[in-house]
Design a protein around this motif. Structure first.
Motif, PDB file in Angstrom:
ATOM      1  N   GLY A  23      37.359  64.185  43.295  1.00  0.00           N
ATOM      2  CA  GLY A  23      37.281  62.827  42.771  1.00  0.00           C
ATOM      3  C   GLY A  23      37.093  62.824  41.272  1.00  0.00           C
ATOM      4  O   GLY A  23      36.889  63.851  40.640  1.00  0.00           O
ATOM      5  N   PRO A  24      37.180  61.659  40.666  1.00  0.00           N
ATOM      6  CA  PRO A  24      37.043  61.554  39.219  1.00  0.00           C
ATOM      7  C   PRO A  24      35.641  61.940  38.751  1.00  0.00           C
ATOM      8  O   PRO A  24      34.655  61.649  39.421  1.00  0.00           O
ATOM      9  N   ALA A  25      35.598  62.622  37.601  1.00  0.00           N
ATOM     10  CA  ALA A  25      34.310  63.038  37.050  1.00  0.00           C
ATOM     11  C   ALA A  25      33.560  61.841  36.473  1.00  0.00           C
ATOM     12  O   ALA A  25      32.340  61.875  36.334  1.00  0.00           O
ATOM     13  N   PHE A  26      34.292  60.784  36.122  1.00  0.00           N
ATOM     14  CA  PHE A  26      33.696  59.592  35.542  1.00  0.00           C
ATOM     15  C   PHE A  26      34.104  58.369  36.361  1.00  0.00           C
ATOM     16  O   PHE A  26      35.217  58.296  36.876  1.00  0.00           O
ATOM     17  N   GLU A  27      33.219  57.422  36.449  1.00  0.00           N
ATOM     18  CA  GLU A  27      33.502  56.180  37.167  1.00  0.00           C
ATOM     19  C   GLU A  27      34.543  55.384  36.389  1.00  0.00           C
ATOM     20  O   GLU A  27      34.356  55.081  35.199  1.00  0.00           O
ATOM     21  N   PRO A  28      35.683  55.042  36.993  1.00  0.00           N
ATOM     22  CA  PRO A  28      36.716  54.286  36.278  1.00  0.00           C
ATOM     23  C   PRO A  28      36.203  52.935  35.808  1.00  0.00           C
ATOM     24  O   PRO A  28      35.360  52.306  36.465  1.00  0.00           O
ATOM     25  N   LEU A  29      36.698  52.478  34.694  1.00  0.00           N
ATOM     26  CA  LEU A  29      36.382  51.137  34.218  1.00  0.00           C
ATOM     27  C   LEU A  29      37.195  50.112  35.008  1.00  0.00           C
ATOM     28  O   LEU A  29      38.279  50.431  35.500  1.00  0.00           O
ATOM     29  N   PRO A  30      36.702  48.892  35.110  1.00  0.00           N
ATOM     30  CA  PRO A  30      37.552  47.829  35.654  1.00  0.00           C
ATOM     31  C   PRO A  30      38.796  47.685  34.787  1.00  0.00           C
ATOM     32  O   PRO A  30      38.768  47.965  33.576  1.00  0.00           O
ATOM     33  N   ILE A  31      39.896  47.256  35.386  1.00  0.00           N
ATOM     34  CA  ILE A  31      41.165  47.194  34.660  1.00  0.00           C
ATOM     35  C   ILE A  31      41.069  46.311  33.418  1.00  0.00           C
ATOM     36  O   ILE A  31      41.576  46.664  32.342  1.00  0.00           O
ATOM     37  N   ASP A  32      40.396  45.174  33.522  1.00  0.00           N
ATOM     38  CA  ASP A  32      40.322  44.281  32.366  1.00  0.00           C
ATOM     39  C   ASP A  32      39.526  44.906  31.223  1.00  0.00           C
ATOM     40  O   ASP A  32      39.876  44.755  30.047  1.00  0.00           O
ATOM     41  N   ARG A  33      38.459  45.645  31.553  1.00  0.00           N
ATOM     42  CA  ARG A  33      37.678  46.307  30.506  1.00  0.00           C
ATOM     43  C   ARG A  33      38.463  47.435  29.859  1.00  0.00           C
ATOM     44  O   ARG A  33      38.392  47.641  28.640  1.00  0.00           O
ATOM     45  N   ALA A  34      39.216  48.184  30.656  1.00  0.00           N
ATOM     46  CA  ALA A  34      40.018  49.276  30.106  1.00  0.00           C
ATOM     47  C   ALA A  34      41.108  48.729  29.188  1.00  0.00           C
ATOM     48  O   ALA A  34      41.368  49.277  28.111  1.00  0.00           O
ATOM     49  N   ALA A  35      41.750  47.635  29.593  1.00  0.00           N
ATOM     50  CA  ALA A  35      42.781  47.024  28.760  1.00  0.00           C
ATOM     51  C   ALA A  35      42.183  46.496  27.461  1.00  0.00           C
ATOM     52  O   ALA A  35      42.773  46.629  26.378  1.00  0.00           O
ATOM     53  N   ALA A  36      40.981  45.906  27.553  1.00  0.00           N
ATOM     54  CA  ALA A  36      40.310  45.398  26.355  1.00  0.00           C
ATOM     55  C   ALA A  36      39.936  46.535  25.413  1.00  0.00           C
ATOM     56  O   ALA A  36      40.000  46.397  24.187  1.00  0.00           O
ATOM     57  N   LEU A  37      39.539  47.679  25.976  1.00  0.00           N
ATOM     58  CA  LEU A  37      39.185  48.838  25.155  1.00  0.00           C
ATOM     59  C   LEU A  37      40.393  49.306  24.340  1.00  0.00           C
ATOM     60  O   LEU A  37      40.278  49.624  23.157  1.00  0.00           O
ATOM     61  N   ILE A  59      50.194  55.893  20.455  1.00  0.00           N
ATOM     62  CA  ILE A  59      49.258  57.011  20.361  1.00  0.00           C
ATOM     63  C   ILE A  59      48.110  56.835  21.349  1.00  0.00           C
ATOM     64  O   ILE A  59      47.705  57.786  22.036  1.00  0.00           O
ATOM     65  N   VAL A  60      47.581  55.626  21.442  1.00  0.00           N
ATOM     66  CA  VAL A  60      46.483  55.375  22.386  1.00  0.00           C
ATOM     67  C   VAL A  60      46.973  55.553  23.814  1.00  0.00           C
ATOM     68  O   VAL A  60      46.272  56.121  24.668  1.00  0.00           O
ATOM     69  N   VAL A  61      48.181  55.097  24.099  1.00  0.00           N
ATOM     70  CA  VAL A  61      48.758  55.262  25.438  1.00  0.00           C
ATOM     71  C   VAL A  61      48.864  56.743  25.782  1.00  0.00           C
ATOM     72  O   VAL A  61      48.484  57.180  26.877  1.00  0.00           O
ATOM     73  N   ALA A  62      49.377  57.544  24.848  1.00  0.00           N
ATOM     74  CA  ALA A  62      49.525  58.979  25.096  1.00  0.00           C
ATOM     75  C   ALA A  62      48.177  59.639  25.345  1.00  0.00           C
ATOM     76  O   ALA A  62      48.044  60.499  26.219  1.00  0.00           O
ATOM     77  N   THR A  63      47.171  59.248  24.577  1.00  0.00           N
ATOM     78  CA  THR A  63      45.840  59.838  24.731  1.00  0.00           C
ATOM     79  C   THR A  63      45.263  59.539  26.112  1.00  0.00           C
ATOM     80  O   THR A  63      44.711  60.419  26.771  1.00  0.00           O
ATOM     81  N   LEU A  64      45.388  58.290  26.557  1.00  0.00           N
ATOM     82  CA  LEU A  64      44.880  57.922  27.879  1.00  0.00           C
ATOM     83  C   LEU A  64      45.712  58.544  29.001  1.00  0.00           C
ATOM     84  O   LEU A  64      45.242  58.663  30.131  1.00  0.00           O
ATOM     85  N   ALA A  65      46.947  58.951  28.672  1.00  0.00           N
ATOM     86  CA  ALA A  65      47.806  59.605  29.657  1.00  0.00           C
ATOM     87  C   ALA A  65      47.645  61.124  29.619  1.00  0.00           C
ATOM     88  O   ALA A  65      48.474  61.842  30.154  1.00  0.00           O
ATOM     89  N   GLU A 233      33.115  59.294  26.343  1.00  0.00           N
ATOM     90  CA  GLU A 233      32.854  59.058  27.760  1.00  0.00           C
ATOM     91  C   GLU A 233      33.557  57.795  28.246  1.00  0.00           C
ATOM     92  O   GLU A 233      34.158  57.773  29.326  1.00  0.00           O
ATOM     93  N   THR A 234      33.479  56.730  27.449  1.00  0.00           N
ATOM     94  CA  THR A 234      34.153  55.484  27.830  1.00  0.00           C
ATOM     95  C   THR A 234      35.670  55.678  27.854  1.00  0.00           C
ATOM     96  O   THR A 234      36.362  55.132  28.728  1.00  0.00           O
ATOM     97  N   LEU A 235      36.168  56.473  26.926  1.00  0.00           N
ATOM     98  CA  LEU A 235      37.599  56.759  26.906  1.00  0.00           C
ATOM     99  C   LEU A 235      38.020  57.501  28.173  1.00  0.00           C
ATOM    100  O   LEU A 235      39.067  57.211  28.763  1.00  0.00           O
ATOM    101  N   ARG A 236      37.189  58.426  28.621  1.00  0.00           N
ATOM    102  CA  ARG A 236      37.496  59.147  29.856  1.00  0.00           C
ATOM    103  C   ARG A 236      37.447  58.216  31.067  1.00  0.00           C
ATOM    104  O   ARG A 236      38.233  58.359  32.005  1.00  0.00           O
ATOM    105  N   ARG A 237      36.535  57.261  31.051  1.00  0.00           N
ATOM    106  CA  ARG A 237      36.477  56.287  32.143  1.00  0.00           C
ATOM    107  C   ARG A 237      37.751  55.436  32.162  1.00  0.00           C
ATOM    108  O   ARG A 237      38.298  55.142  33.234  1.00  0.00           O
ATOM    109  N   ALA A 238      38.242  55.061  30.973  1.00  0.00           N
ATOM    110  CA  ALA A 238      39.493  54.305  30.896  1.00  0.00           C
ATOM    111  C   ALA A 238      40.664  55.163  31.355  1.00  0.00           C
ATOM    112  O   ALA A 238      41.610  54.667  31.988  1.00  0.00           O
ATOM    113  N   ARG A 239      40.599  56.442  31.064  1.00  0.00           N
ATOM    114  CA  ARG A 239      41.648  57.361  31.504  1.00  0.00           C
ATOM    115  C   ARG A 239      41.670  57.462  33.026  1.00  0.00           C
ATOM    116  O   ARG A 239      42.735  57.520  33.639  1.00  0.00           O
ATOM    117  N   GLU A 240      40.485  57.468  33.633  1.00  0.00           N
ATOM    118  CA  GLU A 240      40.413  57.484  35.093  1.00  0.00           C
ATOM    119  C   GLU A 240      41.008  56.197  35.669  1.00  0.00           C
ATOM    120  O   GLU A 240      41.674  56.220  36.706  1.00  0.00           O
TER     121      GLU A 240
END
Length: 334
Positions: A23-37, A59-65, A233-240
């Motif tokens: 499973g994911p190492a970090f708890e995923p963010l809600p979709i709206d919070r991740a999009a806002a980030l 660039i941000v898209v690539a990083t989260l991917a 850490e928040t970036l990794r949650r958005a990545r999840e």
């Protein structure tokens, strides 16, 4: 293809990070919070970079991917400043490597140094051990030095003298490339080019944008006052979160057929690594729109920057962009 087709799970519909299990190492963010980030990071970088919102977004898209980015353009168009601004917007470790002809692989990865007090060798990590690594003018270093990044970019680890060490997460390489002084640079090997999720060009600003740039930088440069808007850490949650965006079988099949088209219509087509990168970036593109599923529109929006640099056309009159454009025009959405 209907929206219902895009939503359909069709079995395993998420793209799992290479080398990650369970499973994911970090708890995923809600979709709206991740999009806002994502919007927050892009808005923050725009305080420094004028008129390049699309490039910042890519660039941000690539990083989260879980990808890396190659910025190619003439000198002075803001490639290095863009990379710095993106890295500064995330409260994570950042290192810059100025690639030069005399740079050694150990200058990038690190080296074992003998400690006379302890009588043992100690590893001194190189600049690659950072969350965001800026490889500035990467094509000025010889292929041997460029190859020092291959293992790091693909497997997120570095092997020195037989010992393998994991790199920090998140990990992203943003490389700049000078495409003017070809006689004083080295061509990047295809194995390295293929490891970049995206290749971007910034281009010159228009007169209005350049006037704004001059006004912003006449005194202190805005990069000096830029502060982070998120952390690693928040970036990794958005990545999840992005990794959980549904990728239905019809969309996966569409990506496969696009890749197949490039292989049938070019000397060298898109690799499976390229298809995976397109799938992952499409997930982030859907996340940007606040959706929990990928549509063909997401794939089409990402395909040019993800696929074109991986293609070697059959003739000199054609470019990778031409092949991708033809693929998007001729491969039907089913």
């Amino acid at each position: 293809m209907t929206a219902e087709d895009a939503r359909s799970d069709g079995g395993d519909t998420t793209v799992e990070a290479a080398g990650e299990t369970g499973g994911p190492a970090f708890e995923p963010l809600p979709i709206d919070r991740a999009a806002a980030l994502i919007d927050d990071v892009v808005d923050n970088v725009e305080r420094v970079i004028v008129g390049k919102r699309d490039a910042i977004e890519h660039i941000v898209v690539a990083t989260l991917a879980r990808g890396h980015v190659l910025l190619e353009d003439v000198p002075g168009t803001g490639k290095t400043m863009l990379a710095r601004a993106v890295a500064t917007s995330v409260d994570a470790s950042f290192r810059r490597v100025q690639f030069t002809p005399d740079l050694l692989p150990s200058d990038v990865t690190g080296v074992n140094v003998f400690n006379q007090k302890t009588g043992e060798f100690e590893f001194q990590p190189g600049p690659v051990f950072a969350n965001v690594v800026l490889a500035d003018e990467i094509n000025r270093a010889p292929p041997k030095t460029q190859s020092a990044l291959l293992e790091a970019m693909e497997e997120r680890q570095v092997t020195v003298d037989g010992d393998t060490r994991a790199l920090p997460e998140p990990f992203a390489v943003i490389a700049t490339q000078n495409d003017v002084e070809t006689g004083r640079t080295y061509e990047l090997p295809m194995a390295e080019i293929d490891r970049f999720a995206k290749k971007l060009r910034l281009g010159y600003p228009d007169s209005e944008q350049e006037t704004e740039i001059i006004g912003r930088t006449a005194g202190h440069h805005p990069i000096e006052e830029l502060t982070p808007v998120t952390d690693g850490e928040t970036l990794r949650r958005a990545r999840e979160t992005a990794g959980e965006i549904r990728l239905g079988e019809p969309v996966r099949n569409y990506i496969s057929r696009l890749a197949e088209y490039t292989r049938n219509h070019a000397q060298l087509g898109v690799s499976p690594r390229g298809s995976i990168a397109l799938a992952r970036t499409s997930q982030v593109r859907a996340l940007l729109d606040g959706r929990e599923y990928v549509t063909p529109d997401d794939v089409q929006a990402e395909a040019p920057t993800v696929l074109a640099h991986r293609i070697r056309p059959r003739t000199g009159s054609e470019s990778g962009d031409d092949v991708v454009s033809a693929a998007l025009s001729n491969v039907a959405v089913e």
